[in-house]
Design a protein around this motif. Structure first.
Motif, PDB file in Angstrom:
ATOM      1  N   UNK A 130       0.841  -1.173   0.000  1.00 23.75           N
ATOM      2  CA  UNK A 130       0.000   0.000   0.000  1.00 23.75           C
ATOM      3  C   UNK A 130       0.889   1.240   0.000  1.00 23.75           C
ATOM      4  N   UNK A 131       0.595   2.152  -0.891  1.00 24.48           N
ATOM      5  CA  UNK A 131       1.375   3.372  -0.981  1.00 24.48           C
ATOM      6  C   UNK A 131       0.594   4.524  -0.362  1.00 24.48           C
ATOM      7  N   UNK A 132       1.258   5.293   0.451  1.00 22.34           N
ATOM      8  CA  UNK A 132       0.631   6.426   1.111  1.00 22.34           C
ATOM      9  C   UNK A 132       1.071   7.698   0.413  1.00 22.34           C
ATOM     10  N   UNK A 133       0.108   8.466  -0.057  1.00 22.22           N
ATOM     11  CA  UNK A 133       0.412   9.741  -0.698  1.00 22.22           C
ATOM     12  C   UNK A 133       0.043  10.862   0.252  1.00 22.22           C
ATOM     13  N   UNK A 134       0.813  11.910   0.231  1.00 21.66           N
ATOM     14  CA  UNK A 134       0.506  13.069   1.043  1.00 21.66           C
ATOM     15  C   UNK A 134       0.505  14.304   0.169  1.00 21.66           C
ATOM     16  N   UNK A 135      -0.191  15.296   0.626  1.00 21.73           N
ATOM     17  CA  UNK A 135      -0.138  16.585  -0.057  1.00 21.73           C
ATOM     18  C   UNK A 135       0.188  17.640   0.988  1.00 21.73           C
ATOM     19  N   UNK A 136       0.830  18.680   0.572  1.00 22.72           N
ATOM     20  CA  UNK A 136       1.235  19.742   1.491  1.00 22.72           C
ATOM     21  C   UNK A 136       0.329  20.949   1.299  1.00 22.72           C
TER      22      UNK A 136
END
Length: 57
Positions: A1-7
């Motif tokens: 599972x890949x976790x994406x984040x946004x700033x």
């Protein structure tokens, strides 16, 4: 599972930020971790309110 984040930039009063950092730093808490958790709690509360209103009507 890949976790994406946004700033995102947020505005916080200087005194509040400094005091938060002073207390949170002692516990190893980062502001982004804390904000994310509080947002999740808010979302869950809003979902519960929506569900309650749906059941009531």
């Amino acid at each position: 599972m890949m976790l994406a984040t946004s700033r995102h930039n947020i505005t916080v009063e200087d005194e509040v930020y400094e005091e938060f950092c002073r207390y949170a730093g002692k516990k190893g808490i980062k502001i982004s971790t804390w904000v994310t958790q509080k947002m999740k709690e808010f979302i869950e509360e809003e979902k519960m309110i929506e569900e309650f209103r749906r059941k009531r009507s």
